[in-house]
Design an enzyme around this catalytic site. Structure first.
Site, mmCIF file in Angstrom:
data_model
loop_
_atom_site.group_PDB
_atom_site.id
_atom_site.type_symbol
_atom_site.label_atom_id
_atom_site.label_comp_id
_atom_site.label_asym_id
_atom_site.label_seq_id
_atom_site.Cartn_x
_atom_site.Cartn_y
_atom_site.Cartn_z
ATOM 1 N N GLU A 177 0.859 -1.182 0.000
ATOM 2 C CA GLU A 177 0.000 0.000 0.000
ATOM 3 C C GLU A 177 0.899 1.236 0.000
ATOM 4 O O GLU A 177 1.588 1.506 0.973
ATOM 5 C CB GLU A 177 -0.903 -0.005 1.240
ATOM 6 C CG GLU A 177 -1.690 1.268 1.461
ATOM 7 C CD GLU A 177 -2.279 1.343 2.868
ATOM 8 O OE1 GLU A 177 -2.480 2.473 3.357
ATOM 9 O OE2 GLU A 177 -2.523 0.284 3.473
ATOM 10 N N LYS A 194 -10.602 -0.950 7.758
ATOM 11 C CA LYS A 194 -9.292 -0.747 8.377
ATOM 12 C C LYS A 194 -9.506 -0.061 9.726
ATOM 13 O O LYS A 194 -10.030 1.053 9.784
ATOM 14 C CB LYS A 194 -8.424 0.127 7.470
ATOM 15 C CG LYS A 194 -7.136 0.617 8.119
ATOM 16 C CD LYS A 194 -6.373 1.499 7.153
ATOM 17 C CE LYS A 194 -5.155 2.129 7.814
ATOM 18 N NZ LYS A 194 -4.341 2.894 6.865
#
Length: 226
Positions: free
Chosen positions: A43, A132
């Site tokens: 990411e 998340k």
């Protein structure tokens, strides 16, 4: 890779490398090193200088088949630019309905940020593929994930913040679908000195923990099989 394949890959590996605030070249090195260690998921956050260009470069030279995501995506316009550059999934640090809406419309996997139970449910109902939980370490770590999973077992949670080699197993045992890991995986000193093998070795240790923990936990508490 379609969205289902991206989701399956994240669940299978169980670790997402979060690259923050590194010069663009170091971000590329970090991605390559963790892939060598068995974590082909990275990411690239928007705090990395030239982040969108880094995503573009990774996408163009992706011989190692790294799954490329864009992190710290705060709005739909940034999300669009990241996807155009080659990002295969999106991650936000906080709840942003417009970004989730964009991802759902474009059929792009999104890991939407949330912290409280109310935010987590809102993100899930809005269409997030994962939620998340950030910053998880500051609000109780694995105990917090376990508490959330009690009433909300159907929501796949990816804790970020507070995840390291000592706590990774605890998070998975608490019900985390996967883990977001940054500096605990890519140590700054190793990155600056070009010690790729140190980073790759740490990646292998995380993967070993994921596999061993998933073998231990029962089907009732595990949502993935190693």
């Amino acid at each position: 890779m379609d969205k289902k394949s991206v989701r399956d890959r994240i669940v299978e590996i169980g670790i997402v490398l979060v690259v923050r605030a590194s010069p663009d070249r170091e971000a590329l090195i970090a991605a390559e090193a963790v892939s060598e260690g068995g974590i082909p998921i990275v990411e690239i956050t928007m705090t990395v200088p030239g982040a969108i260009q880094v995503i573009r470069e990774l996408a163009k030279s992706n011989a190692s088949k790294v799954l490329i995501g864009a992190g710290t995506v705060l709005d739909a316009e940034t999300a669009r630019r990241c996807v155009d550059a080659g990002a295969e999934f999106l991650v936000s640090p906080a709840l942003n309905p417009e970004t989730i809406e964009f991802a759902v419309k474009e059929n792009i996997l999104i890991m939407a940020g949330a912290l409280t139970p109310t935010e987590i449910v809102k993100a899930w109902k809005a269409g997030a593929d994962f939620v998340k939980v950030f910053p998880c370490g500051q609000v109780g770590g694995a105990k917090y994930i376990k508490a959330i999973k009690g009433p909300l077992p159907q929501i796949p949670l990816v804790p970020t913040g507070g995840v390291n080699l000592n706590t990774a197993a605890e998070f998975l045992e608490a019900g985390a679908e996967a883990l977001g890991v940054g500096s605990e995986l890519v140590q700054l000193e190793a990155l600056k000195s070009g010690k790729r093998e140190v980073i790759a070795d740490t990646a292998r240790k995380f993967i070993t923990i994921v596999k061993a923990t998933r073998r231990r936990i029962t089907p009732a508490t595990a949502s993935a099989v190693s």
